[in-house]
Enzyme design. Structure first.
Site, short mmCIF file in Angstrom:
data_model
loop_
_atom_site.label_atom_id
_atom_site.label_comp_id
_atom_site.label_asym_id
_atom_site.label_seq_id
_atom_site.Cartn_x
_atom_site.Cartn_y
_atom_site.Cartn_z
NE ARG A 229 14.57 -13.20 -1.17
CZ ARG A 229 13.81 -13.65 -2.17
NH1 ARG A 229 14.21 -14.70 -2.89
NH2 ARG A 229 12.66 -13.07 -2.46
CE LYS B 29 11.30 -13.12 2.11
NZ LYS B 29 11.83 -11.78 1.93
CG HIS C 52 18.86 -6.86 0.37
ND1 HIS C 52 18.40 -8.15 0.17
CD2 HIS C 52 17.85 -6.04 0.01
CE1 HIS C 52 17.16 -8.10 -0.28
NE2 HIS C 52 16.80 -6.83 -0.39
NE ARG D 284 16.16 -9.75 -3.41
CZ ARG D 284 15.64 -10.75 -4.11
NH1 ARG D 284 16.41 -11.52 -4.86
NH2 ARG D 284 14.34 -10.97 -4.10
CG HIS E 107 10.07 -9.88 -5.82
ND1 HIS E 107 10.24 -8.63 -6.37
CD2 HIS E 107 10.93 -9.95 -4.78
CE1 HIS E 107 11.18 -7.98 -5.69
NE2 HIS E 107 11.62 -8.78 -4.73
CE1 TYR F 90 14.74 -2.89 -6.30
CE2 TYR F 90 13.09 -4.61 -6.54
CZ TYR F 90 14.29 -4.16 -6.04
OH TYR F 90 15.05 -4.99 -5.26
#
Length: 169
Positions: free
Chosen positions: A6, A44, A112, A115, A138, A148
């Protein structure tokens, strides 16, 4: 593109986070640009605190960048502005990404999107989705697969071909 980071994770990267012997770095912090102020904080989520193994080309470029930063006496953060200060998130795209894309005759994209491209390329290469999840930081495999899933139907043909090879007589 080779890390899947990120933007805030990239800008929070310090030289001490990189292990050039292992060709890896650790994501230990993230930064936010709040009303023009650089705020350093935790990643995050707990799973966003992770170790990323680098491809050789990325390691080579980081070594060259480290030497350039050292010559300019910029030593703490890996990515800085021209004066050695923090890069504002909006400037990352406008002053860094956009000129690189133009130079390479590529269409404009958001930071982004790098990524997303990272994850898509790995999945298309048949990399285990669990490894992609860990690389992206994640919190769950379902988040990775849901995000995805558009890549997976295209992989069905490859699966069928691999099954033909397994059961070839």
């Amino acid at each position: 593109l080779t890390t899947g980071l990120r933007a805030g994770e990239l800008l929070g990267l310090k030289g001490s986070d990189i292990d050039f012997t292992e060709k890896a770095f650790s994501v230990n912090r993230s930064c936010q640009d709040v009303n023009g102020k650089f705020i350093l904080g935790e990643p995050k989520s707990a799973s966003a605190r992770r170790k990323i193994i680098l491809p050789d080309k990325a390691t080579d470029v980081l070594l060259l960048h480290k030497e350039a930063q050292k010559a300019r006496r910029f030593t703490e953060y890996v990515f800085t502005d021209r004066k050695g200060g923090h890069v504002r998130l909006q400037n990352l795209s406008r002053r860094s990404l956009k000129p690189l894309l133009e130079h390479a005759n590529l269409p404009p994209i958001r930071f982004h999107d790098l990524r997303n491209t990272h994850a898509t390329l790995l999945l298309q290469q048949g990399v285990n989705p669990k490894l992609v999840q860990e690389r992206l930081g994640h919190s769950s495999i379902s988040l990775t697969l849901d995000t995805y899933s558009h890549v997976l139907p295209n992989m069905q043909r490859q699966v069928a071909q691999e099954l033909d090879e397994i059961f070839a007589v």
